[in-house]
Scaffold this active site. Structure first.
Site, PDB file in Angstrom:
ATOM      1  N   CYS A   1     -10.913  53.051 -88.741  1.00 39.22           N
ATOM      2  CA  CYS A   1     -11.564  54.296 -88.322  1.00 39.22           C
ATOM      3  C   CYS A   1     -11.467  55.290 -89.477  1.00 39.22           C
ATOM      4  O   CYS A   1     -10.402  55.453 -90.080  1.00 39.22           O
ATOM      5  CB  CYS A   1     -10.912  54.829 -87.057  1.00 39.22           C
ATOM      6  SG  CYS A   1     -11.007  53.626 -85.709  1.00 39.22           S
TER       7      CYS A   1
ATOM      8  N   CYS B   1      -3.059  48.535 -88.992  1.00 38.31           N
ATOM      9  CA  CYS B   1      -4.135  48.323 -88.012  1.00 38.31           C
ATOM     10  C   CYS B   1      -5.239  47.549 -88.704  1.00 38.31           C
ATOM     11  O   CYS B   1      -5.532  47.806 -89.876  1.00 38.31           O
ATOM     12  CB  CYS B   1      -4.663  49.676 -87.517  1.00 38.31           C
ATOM     13  SG  CYS B   1      -5.823  49.542 -86.139  1.00 38.31           S
TER      14      CYS B   1
ATOM     15  N   ASN C   1      -6.389  66.021 -87.745  1.00 40.77           N
ATOM     16  CA  ASN C   1      -5.191  66.218 -88.564  1.00 40.77           C
ATOM     17  C   ASN C   1      -5.417  65.590 -89.928  1.00 40.77           C
ATOM     18  O   ASN C   1      -5.627  64.381 -90.025  1.00 40.77           O
ATOM     19  CB  ASN C   1      -3.976  65.547 -87.903  1.00 40.77           C
ATOM     20  CG  ASN C   1      -3.638  66.208 -86.587  1.00 40.77           C
ATOM     21  OD1 ASN C   1      -3.453  67.408 -86.509  1.00 40.77           O
ATOM     22  ND2 ASN C   1      -3.574  65.418 -85.524  1.00 40.77           N
TER      23      ASN C   1
ATOM     24  N   CYS D   1       5.390  58.518 -78.237  1.00 41.46           N
ATOM     25  CA  CYS D   1       4.197  57.875 -78.783  1.00 41.46           C
ATOM     26  C   CYS D   1       4.649  56.593 -79.487  1.00 41.46           C
ATOM     27  O   CYS D   1       5.365  56.639 -80.490  1.00 41.46           O
ATOM     28  CB  CYS D   1       3.526  58.847 -79.753  1.00 41.46           C
ATOM     29  SG  CYS D   1       2.011  58.207 -80.442  1.00 41.46           S
TER      30      CYS D   1
ATOM     31  N   GLU E   1       6.346  53.469 -86.972  1.00 42.36           N
ATOM     32  CA  GLU E   1       6.814  54.795 -86.586  1.00 42.36           C
ATOM     33  C   GLU E   1       6.698  55.038 -85.084  1.00 42.36           C
ATOM     34  O   GLU E   1       5.802  54.526 -84.424  1.00 42.36           O
ATOM     35  CB  GLU E   1       6.024  55.860 -87.352  1.00 42.36           C
ATOM     36  CG  GLU E   1       6.289  55.766 -88.850  1.00 42.36           C
ATOM     37  CD  GLU E   1       5.663  56.890 -89.660  1.00 42.36           C
ATOM     38  OE1 GLU E   1       6.390  57.521 -90.439  1.00 42.36           O
ATOM     39  OE2 GLU E   1       4.453  57.138 -89.525  1.00 42.36           O
TER      40      GLU E   1
ATOM     41  N   LEU F   1     -13.130  57.875 -78.059  1.00 37.00           N
ATOM     42  CA  LEU F   1     -14.596  57.896 -78.064  1.00 37.00           C
ATOM     43  C   LEU F   1     -15.115  58.509 -79.373  1.00 37.00           C
ATOM     44  O   LEU F   1     -15.813  57.873 -80.140  1.00 37.00           O
ATOM     45  CB  LEU F   1     -15.096  58.667 -76.835  1.00 37.00           C
ATOM     46  CG  LEU F   1     -16.593  58.632 -76.603  1.00 37.00           C
ATOM     47  CD1 LEU F   1     -17.101  57.216 -76.395  1.00 37.00           C
ATOM     48  CD2 LEU F   1     -16.973  59.520 -75.418  1.00 37.00           C
ATOM     49  N   HIS F   2     -14.801  59.770 -79.611  1.00 36.37           N
ATOM     50  CA  HIS F   2     -15.033  60.452 -80.891  1.00 36.37           C
ATOM     51  C   HIS F   2     -16.490  60.687 -81.282  1.00 36.37           C
ATOM     52  O   HIS F   2     -16.748  61.391 -82.265  1.00 36.37           O
ATOM     53  CB  HIS F   2     -14.326  59.751 -82.056  1.00 36.37           C
ATOM     54  CG  HIS F   2     -12.845  59.563 -81.851  1.00 36.37           C
ATOM     55  ND1 HIS F   2     -12.032  60.510 -81.277  1.00 36.37           N
ATOM     56  CD2 HIS F   2     -12.030  58.509 -82.127  1.00 36.37           C
ATOM     57  CE1 HIS F   2     -10.797  60.059 -81.234  1.00 36.37           C
ATOM     58  NE2 HIS F   2     -10.758  58.853 -81.720  1.00 36.37           N
TER      59      HIS F   2
ATOM     60  N   CYS G   1      -8.631  58.091 -89.799  1.00 37.54           N
ATOM     61  CA  CYS G   1      -7.260  57.745 -89.380  1.00 37.54           C
ATOM     62  C   CYS G   1      -6.440  57.192 -90.545  1.00 37.54           C
ATOM     63  O   CYS G   1      -6.881  56.265 -91.234  1.00 37.54           O
ATOM     64  CB  CYS G   1      -7.324  56.717 -88.254  1.00 37.54           C
ATOM     65  SG  CYS G   1      -5.697  56.090 -87.774  1.00 37.54           S
TER      66      CYS G   1
ATOM     67  N   CYS H   1      -1.253  63.085 -84.483  1.00 41.53           N
ATOM     68  CA  CYS H   1      -2.186  61.969 -84.240  1.00 41.53           C
ATOM     69  C   CYS H   1      -2.854  61.543 -85.532  1.00 41.53           C
ATOM     70  O   CYS H   1      -3.423  62.364 -86.238  1.00 41.53           O
ATOM     71  CB  CYS H   1      -3.327  62.379 -83.316  1.00 41.53           C
ATOM     72  SG  CYS H   1      -2.822  62.999 -81.760  1.00 41.53           S
TER      73      CYS H   1
ATOM     74  N   GLU I   1      -3.759  48.995 -82.881  1.00 47.28           N
ATOM     75  CA  GLU I   1      -4.681  48.900 -81.742  1.00 47.28           C
ATOM     76  C   GLU I   1      -3.981  48.028 -80.688  1.00 47.28           C
ATOM     77  O   GLU I   1      -3.907  46.799 -80.843  1.00 47.28           O
ATOM     78  CB  GLU I   1      -6.006  48.294 -82.212  1.00 47.28           C
ATOM     79  CG  GLU I   1      -6.952  47.854 -81.123  1.00 47.28           C
ATOM     80  CD  GLU I   1      -7.188  48.892 -80.022  1.00 47.28           C
ATOM     81  OE1 GLU I   1      -7.680  49.983 -80.308  1.00 47.28           O
ATOM     82  OE2 GLU I   1      -6.861  48.599 -78.849  1.00 47.28           O
TER      83      GLU I   1
HETATM   84  N1  SAH Z   1      -5.500  52.561 -82.064  1.00 49.58           N
HETATM   85  C1  SAH Z   1      -5.549  53.252 -80.844  1.00 49.58           C
HETATM   86  C2  SAH Z   1      -4.333  54.116 -80.577  1.00 49.58           C
HETATM   87  C3  SAH Z   1      -3.741  54.902 -81.720  1.00 49.58           C
HETATM   88  S1  SAH Z   1      -4.514  56.330 -82.325  1.00 49.58           S
HETATM   89  C4  SAH Z   1      -6.784  54.098 -80.764  1.00 49.58           C
HETATM   90  O1  SAH Z   1      -7.482  54.215 -81.771  1.00 49.58           O
HETATM   91  O2  SAH Z   1      -7.082  54.581 -79.678  1.00 49.58           O
HETATM   92  C5  SAH Z   1      -4.275  57.679 -81.162  1.00 49.58           C
HETATM   93  C6  SAH Z   1      -5.425  58.695 -81.231  1.00 49.58           C
HETATM   94  O3  SAH Z   1      -5.386  59.517 -82.420  1.00 49.58           O
HETATM   95  C7  SAH Z   1      -6.777  58.020 -81.221  1.00 49.58           C
HETATM   96  O4  SAH Z   1      -7.662  58.680 -80.370  1.00 49.58           O
HETATM   97  C8  SAH Z   1      -7.200  58.202 -82.653  1.00 49.58           C
HETATM   98  O5  SAH Z   1      -8.573  58.050 -82.813  1.00 49.58           O
HETATM   99  C9  SAH Z   1      -6.701  59.571 -82.963  1.00 49.58           C
HETATM  100  N2  SAH Z   1      -6.663  59.894 -84.400  1.00 49.58           N
HETATM  101  C10 SAH Z   1      -6.620  59.026 -85.425  1.00 49.58           C
HETATM  102  N3  SAH Z   1      -6.587  59.711 -86.606  1.00 49.58           N
HETATM  103  C11 SAH Z   1      -6.614  61.029 -86.297  1.00 49.58           C
HETATM  104  C12 SAH Z   1      -6.575  62.218 -87.091  1.00 49.58           C
HETATM  105  N4  SAH Z   1      -6.466  62.172 -88.409  1.00 49.58           N
HETATM  106  N5  SAH Z   1      -6.598  63.405 -86.440  1.00 49.58           N
HETATM  107  C13 SAH Z   1      -6.640  63.451 -85.090  1.00 49.58           C
HETATM  108  N6  SAH Z   1      -6.666  62.356 -84.307  1.00 49.58           N
HETATM  109  C14 SAH Z   1      -6.665  61.145 -84.899  1.00 49.58           C
HETATM  110 FE1  SF4 Z   2      -6.544  51.708 -85.731  1.00 45.13          FE
HETATM  111 FE2  SF4 Z   2      -6.615  53.569 -83.763  1.00 45.13          FE
HETATM  112 FE3  SF4 Z   2      -6.399  54.321 -86.334  1.00 45.13          FE
HETATM  113 FE4  SF4 Z   2      -8.702  53.282 -85.433  1.00 45.13          FE
HETATM  114  S1  SF4 Z   2      -7.732  55.222 -84.773  1.00 45.13           S
HETATM  115  S2  SF4 Z   2      -7.663  52.747 -87.380  1.00 45.13           S
HETATM  116  S3  SF4 Z   2      -7.959  51.743 -83.990  1.00 45.13           S
HETATM  117  S4  SF4 Z   2      -4.887  53.140 -85.184  1.00 45.13           S
END
Ligand code: SAH
Ligand code: SF4
Length: 369
Positions: A127, A123, A309, A116, A103, A233-234, A130, A352, A179
């Site tokens: 995480c 992936c 989200n 984006c 996407e 970072l999170h 995600c 995101c 990633e």
């Molecule tokens: N894999 C890479 C880039 C893609 S994710 C990474 O992890 O950085 C882009 C951003 O959205 C990242 O900061 C990710 O942690 C965040 N993200 C993932 N799931 C999310 C969610 N459900 N709500 C808000 N942000 C989220």
């Molecule tokens: Fe992969 Fe980024 Fe999602 Fe983590 S946040 S699972 S690295 S896409």
């Protein structure tokens, strides 16, 4: 146009020039017996002008155009679905030659417009918050498939010729599926075309790569790609980050911060963005905010707070608006730059962390054994 592409991709066995860099195109001109400088003209036609038909390459002879068209094509990914959110966000589900899908999302935020871009199908990382992380990695995207996402968006947005100031597409973020630093070579090649003045001509300051924290590749990224960097970072404590972003067990927060400090000292780098998803009761206390200001204190950086989200089956809750405001205020009072990302395209699952395709890794063929 889309139907045309669908038909083409089934029958067209010519080599796609999209994804080729200057050196690759020189090899192409050599192969058809043309001088090297022709490759530069072709490169500009493809990436600056966005042409998909050799007939439009007016500064090449008819014979050259015909030789090119015999063996090569200028492709685009197929669009399986195109969706438009009530807030103007667009999402394209792209189908690639092997049947896999990824996407791409366009977010208009006048005067900016951000695309984006995905780097992988699925992936390998998991995480906890995600949606993409629930999908097994199917494969890396090729350079052609990465730049193809941007070229397709320019087609759809009528944004040719490519130039740094050309609206509506002004910014690229590698924040889609996957990633990007686990697909280093392909992302590097694609971004070299994206930031080349004679290529897709985006300013490297407007190209941001987001990573979950692959320390060795962050260092390579600084030296070999030189785009802007965002770090997912999170969490500010290793025990919490181990759970939310499991790659932390390999490269804990201290190592990550050291890599960020080094990245920011490279002359071409500017402020690093720390992305911080706001999860109720997990990482959103004011103590967390204070620790965040300490971690950032000697790194030129800003924080982007991302309201969580939700997606089907997710177990987390987003922090309340008032808690997000308190968290942001503490950061700002301490002198940090903190922004809160407004969720976009939620009605089409384009926000995101909501991206996920139905692609599944193909089973190894039994017959092949
Ligand atoms: N894999 C890479 C880039 C893609 S994710 C990474 O992890 O950085 C882009 C951003 O959205 C990242 O900061 C990710 O942690 C965040 N993200 C993932 N799931 C999310 C969610 N459900 N709500 C808000 N942000 C989220
Ligand atoms: Fe992969 Fe980024 Fe999602 Fe983590 S946040 S699972 S690295 S896409």
């Amino acid at each position: 146009m889309v139907e045309q592409n669908l038909a083409d991709s089934v029958t067209d066995e010519r080599t796609d020039l999209v994804g080729m860099d200057r050196a690759d195109l020189q090899a192409v001109t050599e192969a058809i017996g043309e001088p090297a400088y022709r490759s530069r003209q072709i490169y500009q036609w493809i990436y600056q002008r966005g042409v998909t038909d050799f007939a439009e390459m007016h500064n090449l002879s008819k014979a050259t155009r015909a030789r090119l068209a015999e063996a090569y094509r200028i492709g685009r990914p197929d669009v399986s679905t195109a969706q438009l959110s009530t807030d103007g966000t667009r999402k394209w589900l792209l189908g690639f030659a092997d049947g896999n899908e990824a996407e791409t999302v366009f977010i208009p935020e006048a005067p900016r417009g951000t695309l984006c871009v995905s780097s992988q199908i699925g992936c390998t990382l998991t995480c906890a918050f995600c949606h993409t992380g629930t999908q097994r990695l199917v494969r890396n995207l090729e350079p052609s498939e990465i730049v193809g996402q941007i070229m397709l968006a320019r087609d759809a947005l009528d944004a040719w010729p490519a130039a740094a100031e050309n609206r509506p597409l002004t910014n690229i973020v590698m924040m889609g599926m996957g990633e990007p630093l686990y697909n280093f070579e392909n992302v590097k090649k694609a971004l070299s075309i994206v930031i080349d003045d004679e290529g897709l001509a985006m300013s490297r300051r407007r190209v941001t790569l987001s990573t979950s924290g692959l320390v060795p590749e962050i260092r390579r990224c600084g030296h070999e790609i030189g785009c802007m960097l965002a770090i997912s970072l999170h969490a500010v404590r290793d025990d919490v980050r181990d759970m939310l972003v499991p790659i932390n067990r390999k490269w804990p927060i201290k190592d990550l911060m050291d890599a960020c400090r080094d990245y920011s000292t490279l002359s071409n780098a500017r402020r690093i963005t720390f992305e911080y998803v706001m999860l109720k009761g997990m990482n959103d206390s004011l103590d967390d905010a204070r620790e965040l200001t300490r971690l950032m204190s000697d790194i030129p950086s800003k924080v982007n707070l991302i309201p969580f989200n939700p997606w089907p089956g997710s177990v987390f809750e987003c922090s309340s608006n008032s808690q997000i405001d308190r968290f942001a205020k503490l950061l700002r009072d301490a002198g940090c730059v903190a922004t809160v990302r407004s969720p976009r395209g939620q009605d089409i699952m384009a926000a995101c962390g909501q991206l996920k395709s139905d692609s599944v890794r193909q089973r190894r063929s039994v017959a092949a054994g």
